[in-house]
Write a protein that holds these residues in place. Structure first.
Motif, mmCIF file in Angstrom:
data_model
loop_
_atom_site.group_PDB
_atom_site.id
_atom_site.type_symbol
_atom_site.label_atom_id
_atom_site.label_comp_id
_atom_site.label_asym_id
_atom_site.label_seq_id
_atom_site.Cartn_x
_atom_site.Cartn_y
_atom_site.Cartn_z
ATOM 1 N N SER A 71 0.824 -1.197 0.000
ATOM 2 C CA SER A 71 0.000 0.000 0.000
ATOM 3 C C SER A 71 0.862 1.252 0.000
ATOM 4 C CB SER A 71 -0.948 0.015 1.204
ATOM 5 O OG SER A 71 -0.216 0.075 2.401
ATOM 6 N N CYS A 97 -11.856 -2.452 -10.430
ATOM 7 C CA CYS A 97 -11.045 -2.053 -9.286
ATOM 8 C C CYS A 97 -11.807 -1.038 -8.456
ATOM 9 C CB CYS A 97 -9.737 -1.448 -9.757
ATOM 10 S SG CYS A 97 -8.747 -2.588 -10.712
ATOM 11 N N HIS A 114 -8.216 3.316 -3.327
ATOM 12 C CA HIS A 114 -8.352 2.595 -4.594
ATOM 13 C C HIS A 114 -7.514 1.329 -4.495
ATOM 14 C CE1 HIS A 114 -8.708 1.977 -8.931
ATOM 15 N NE2 HIS A 114 -7.430 1.645 -8.897
ATOM 16 N N VAL A 115 -8.070 0.228 -4.974
ATOM 17 C CA VAL A 115 -7.337 -1.038 -5.003
ATOM 18 C C VAL A 115 -7.124 -1.408 -6.461
ATOM 19 C CG1 VAL A 115 -7.330 -3.468 -4.329
ATOM 20 C CG2 VAL A 115 -8.362 -1.755 -2.817
ATOM 21 N N GLY A 119 -4.319 -6.016 -6.005
ATOM 22 C CA GLY A 119 -4.536 -5.886 -4.576
ATOM 23 C C GLY A 119 -3.707 -4.803 -3.907
ATOM 24 N N ASN A 120 -2.962 -4.019 -4.677
ATOM 25 C CA ASN A 120 -2.191 -2.909 -4.114
ATOM 26 C C ASN A 120 -3.152 -1.785 -3.743
ATOM 27 O OD1 ASN A 120 0.588 -3.935 -4.611
ATOM 28 N ND2 ASN A 120 -0.097 -3.853 -6.730
ATOM 29 N N LEU A 121 -3.019 -1.274 -2.543
ATOM 30 C CA LEU A 121 -3.919 -0.249 -2.010
ATOM 31 C C LEU A 121 -3.289 1.128 -2.134
ATOM 32 C CD1 LEU A 121 -6.382 0.696 -0.290
ATOM 33 C CD2 LEU A 121 -5.003 0.131 1.736
#
Length: 130
Positions: A71, A97, A114-115, A119-121
């Motif tokens: 993240s 997303c 936002h993802v 799966g990166n936040l």
């Protein structure tokens, strides 16, 4: 010991996000408004930038978007406008997303998130005017 350290000036930080499919991630971040450049020396690496924000994208073998905890937090001037823009991108593209609408926090920020497809936040916020 702290006094023995050199004083340096930090210019910026760029998180390195693991991704399943680099081409998909390049397309996704481009759609969000980032300028994305693939690294010439490595087919599994790219740089995404927008304003002073930098994100590195690294094709990571075996990354599972369901368990990815990468993240970054970004300060912006208008979290609501950014959320609206990024929601439009998700609705108009093949990327499913989620972008959450910003809310006022107890710590004085208006914050959304936002993802990306991996799966990166990306959390984003602006300070609430008092």
């Amino acid at each position: 010991m702290v006094n023995e350290l050199r004083t340096v000036s930090f210019a910026q930080i760029a998180p390195v996000f693991p991704v399943v499919d680099l081409e998909r991630s390049v397309a996704h971040y481009s759609a969000l408004g980032f300028e994305v450049t693939k690294y010439d020396g490595d087919e599994d690496y790219a740089y995404a930038k927008i304003g002073n924000i930098r994100v590195h994208l690294w094709q990571a073998p075996g990354i599972d978007p369901e368990t990815n905890f990468s993240s970054a937090f970004v300060e912006v001037d208008d979290a609501d406008a950014l959320a609206a823009d990024w929601q439009k991108v998700s609705e108009a593209s093949e990327f499913n997303c989620p972008t959450s609408l910003p809310v006022n926090t107890e710590y004085g920020l208006r914050e959304g998130a936002h993802v990306d497809p991996d799966g990166n936040l990306l959390r984003f916020a602006h300070k609430i005017e008092s």
